[in-house]
Scaffold this motif. Structure first.
Motif, mmCIF file in Angstrom:
data_model
loop_
_atom_site.group_PDB
_atom_site.id
_atom_site.type_symbol
_atom_site.label_atom_id
_atom_site.label_comp_id
_atom_site.label_asym_id
_atom_site.label_seq_id
_atom_site.Cartn_x
_atom_site.Cartn_y
_atom_site.Cartn_z
ATOM 1 N N GLN A 73 3.386 7.955 16.190
ATOM 2 C CA GLN A 73 2.274 7.317 16.894
ATOM 3 C C GLN A 73 2.750 6.091 17.672
ATOM 4 N N ILE A 74 3.649 5.328 17.081
ATOM 5 C CA ILE A 74 4.182 4.152 17.771
ATOM 6 C C ILE A 74 5.065 4.571 18.948
ATOM 7 N N ARG A 75 5.883 5.590 18.754
ATOM 8 C CA ARG A 75 6.701 6.083 19.874
ATOM 9 C C ARG A 75 5.826 6.529 21.042
ATOM 10 N N ALA A 76 4.654 7.058 20.733
ATOM 11 C CA ALA A 76 3.746 7.538 21.781
ATOM 12 C C ALA A 76 3.069 6.394 22.524
ATOM 13 N N GLY A 77 3.091 5.179 21.943
ATOM 14 C CA GLY A 77 2.506 4.038 22.637
ATOM 15 C C GLY A 77 1.595 3.146 21.825
ATOM 16 N N ALA A 78 1.347 3.470 20.559
ATOM 17 C CA ALA A 78 0.503 2.617 19.715
ATOM 18 C C ALA A 78 1.147 1.243 19.545
ATOM 19 N N VAL A 79 0.321 0.194 19.481
ATOM 20 C CA VAL A 79 0.839 -1.173 19.382
ATOM 21 C C VAL A 79 1.310 -1.515 17.972
ATOM 22 N N GLY A 80 0.843 -0.772 17.004
ATOM 23 C CA GLY A 80 1.157 -1.007 15.605
ATOM 24 C C GLY A 80 0.295 -0.074 14.789
ATOM 25 N N ILE A 81 0.136 -0.381 13.507
ATOM 26 C CA ILE A 81 -0.677 0.485 12.654
ATOM 27 C C ILE A 81 -1.721 -0.321 11.900
ATOM 28 N N ASN A 82 -2.706 0.398 11.404
ATOM 29 C CA ASN A 82 -3.767 -0.148 10.562
ATOM 30 C C ASN A 82 -3.621 0.458 9.168
ATOM 31 N N CYS A 83 -3.585 -0.391 8.156
ATOM 32 C CA CYS A 83 -3.588 0.059 6.760
ATOM 33 C C CYS A 83 -4.840 -0.481 6.090
ATOM 34 N N GLN A 84 -5.210 0.140 4.988
ATOM 35 C CA GLN A 84 -6.376 -0.340 4.250
ATOM 36 C C GLN A 84 -5.969 -1.161 3.037
ATOM 37 N N LYS A 85 -4.802 -0.898 2.498
ATOM 38 C CA LYS A 85 -4.369 -1.595 1.297
ATOM 39 C C LYS A 85 -2.920 -2.082 1.457
ATOM 40 N N ILE A 86 -2.565 -3.098 0.670
ATOM 41 C CA ILE A 86 -1.208 -3.647 0.733
ATOM 42 C C ILE A 86 -0.186 -2.574 0.384
ATOM 43 N N GLY A 87 -0.491 -1.725 -0.594
ATOM 44 C CA GLY A 87 0.446 -0.679 -1.004
ATOM 45 C C GLY A 87 0.829 0.234 0.143
ATOM 46 N N GLU A 88 -0.153 0.611 0.974
ATOM 47 C CA GLU A 88 0.150 1.422 2.151
ATOM 48 C C GLU A 88 1.067 0.659 3.105
ATOM 49 N N ALA A 89 0.738 -0.615 3.316
ATOM 50 C CA ALA A 89 1.516 -1.434 4.245
ATOM 51 C C ALA A 89 2.958 -1.607 3.766
ATOM 52 N N GLU A 90 3.143 -1.744 2.454
ATOM 53 C CA GLU A 90 4.503 -1.890 1.908
ATOM 54 C C GLU A 90 5.351 -0.657 2.203
ATOM 55 N N VAL A 91 4.741 0.521 2.068
ATOM 56 C CA VAL A 91 5.464 1.760 2.363
ATOM 57 C C VAL A 91 5.848 1.814 3.837
ATOM 58 N N MET A 92 4.928 1.438 4.714
ATOM 59 C CA MET A 92 5.195 1.493 6.146
ATOM 60 C C MET A 92 6.224 0.443 6.574
ATOM 61 N N ALA A 93 6.181 -0.718 5.965
ATOM 62 C CA ALA A 93 7.186 -1.748 6.268
ATOM 63 C C ALA A 93 8.574 -1.285 5.842
ATOM 64 N N GLU A 94 8.663 -0.622 4.705
ATOM 65 C CA GLU A 94 9.932 -0.083 4.229
ATOM 66 C C GLU A 94 10.499 0.927 5.225
ATOM 67 N N ALA A 95 9.613 1.587 5.955
ATOM 68 C CA ALA A 95 10.045 2.576 6.953
ATOM 69 C C ALA A 95 10.369 1.937 8.304
ATOM 70 N N GLY A 96 10.259 0.619 8.397
ATOM 71 C CA GLY A 96 10.659 -0.078 9.612
ATOM 72 C C GLY A 96 9.537 -0.421 10.572
ATOM 73 N N ILE A 97 8.297 -0.193 10.186
ATOM 74 C CA ILE A 97 7.172 -0.532 11.060
ATOM 75 C C ILE A 97 6.849 -2.012 10.883
ATOM 76 N N ASP A 98 6.785 -2.762 12.006
ATOM 77 C CA ASP A 98 6.744 -4.221 11.881
ATOM 78 C C ASP A 98 5.526 -4.892 12.506
ATOM 79 N N ASP A 99 4.497 -4.129 12.865
ATOM 80 C CA ASP A 99 3.226 -4.701 13.325
ATOM 81 C C ASP A 99 2.125 -4.001 12.542
#
Length: 350
Positions: free
Chosen positions: A51-77
């Protein structure tokens, strides 16, 4: 091979998912809207990165646990759209803030803001905080533009925080209410010399009318990547746009007009969302999954429509919940090829 997958299982048609990502990203780009996908639908870094490669500015998470997983994968917004309370959660939030380029949270009350301010006062960088506004969905959110102004002033006066703007999750068809609320709030903020960097709205059912929320600078949607039966019923998409299906096996036919499958509420979710039945059976439009127990799905059907051992594909009523019911998904990468992937953020509800 799909025929070798044990059921029940999630199967995701990767080509359809990518087409959905591209279509709505193009819509947002055309209408000068930033797109911030909600990853609660897929919970997969694989698709968040796409989604980010396609042009999204970042991602939306609902919980910290989701965000931790995405940060571990290199997503930084990352935006977390939930009031975050409790010392343990705020300690995790501090750690997360140091791992990503930009972290944003939401708040709709003074106690939440005060707790964030105390914890981030000595942080390496301030935490970006948006004010959630209730524009008719009657969930979280301040109830008036005046309350939004008060909280914006509170954030501006807090050493560890920065004011990130206004955010809402409106009811279906709520564009006019969002525009009215945000116009009033922006006028109040401007009269108090407070800059409003972003106005974030969202919702999958209204995604193709996102441009009508002309006060918004950003749009959040999650289900669009997979789509589901609820969005088909709302005419947001067609069944051929649904990337996620639940593969199930007919395990019993107690009568000629009743079939039992190995997918119950632990695979299909009990969400009805106002619909009749618990999913759409591909190739069997008249058959209805009329009831669920934990491991059984009961189908009402035509005489001898199903046979024992037959495998069926079901488009669920609500794809987001289904993603959280399985540890793994199967990506259909071509007509005959599938790849097993871990749903990394599955179960991350804290």
């Amino acid at each position: 091979m799909i025929d070798t997958i044990e059921t029940p299982a999630i199967v995701i048609d990767e080509a359809v998912a990518y087409a959905n990502i591209t279509a709505f990203q193009n819509y947002c780009t055309q209408h000068n809207l930033k797109l911030r996908p909600h990853i609660k639908t897929h919970k997969l870094p694989h698709f968040a990165q796409a989604q980010i490669r396609a042009g999204a500015v970042g991602i939306n998470c609902q919980k910290i646990g989701e965000a931790e997983v995405m940060a571990e994968a290199g997503i930084d917004d990352i935006l977390i759209t939930f009031n975050i309370l409790g010392d343990a959660k705020i300690r995790r939030l501090l750690t997360l803030a140091n791992r990503v380029k930009k972290l944003t949270v939401t708040a709709d009350n003074s106690p939440t803001i005060a707790a964030l301010a105390r914890s981030f006062e000595a942080a390496k960088k301030p935490l970006n905080v948006m004010i959630e506004c209730d524009t008719g969905a009657k969930r979280c959110g301040v109830q008036s533009a005046q309350e939004a102004l008060f909280l914006a002033k509170t954030i501006k006066a807090s050493a560890g925080l920065t004011f990130g703007g206004l955010l809402t999750y409106p009811p279906v068809g709520g564009a006019m209410k969002v525009n009215a609320f945000m116009a009033e709030a922006m006028a109040l903020l401007a009269s108090n010399d407070i800059l409003c960097p972003e106005i974030s709205s969202g919702g999958s059912p209204d995604m193709w009318a996102a441009k009508d929320t002309h006060t918004a600078t950003e749009y959040r949607t999650g289900t669009y990547i997979y789509n589901d039966r609820s969005l088909v019923e709302r005419k947001t998409c067609k069944y051929e746009d649904c990337a996620l299906t639940v593969l199930a096996t007919v395990v019993s036919t107690p009568t000629s007009e009743r079939a039992i499958i190995d997918a119950g509420s632990k695979a299909l979710t009990s969400d009805l969302l106002g619909l009749n039945g618990f999913g759409y059976i591909v190739g069997h439009p008249e058959a209805k999954i009329m009831s669920l127990s934990e491991e059984h799905g009961i189908i009402n059907c035509k005489t001898d429509e199903f046979s024992i051992g037959e495998r069926i594909s079901i488009i669920p009523n609500h794809a987001c919940v289904v993603s959280n019911l399985f540890d793994f998904a199967w990506l259909k990468t071509s007509e005959d090829e599938v790849k097993k992937v871990l749903i990394s953020a599955r179960g991350r509800v804290t």
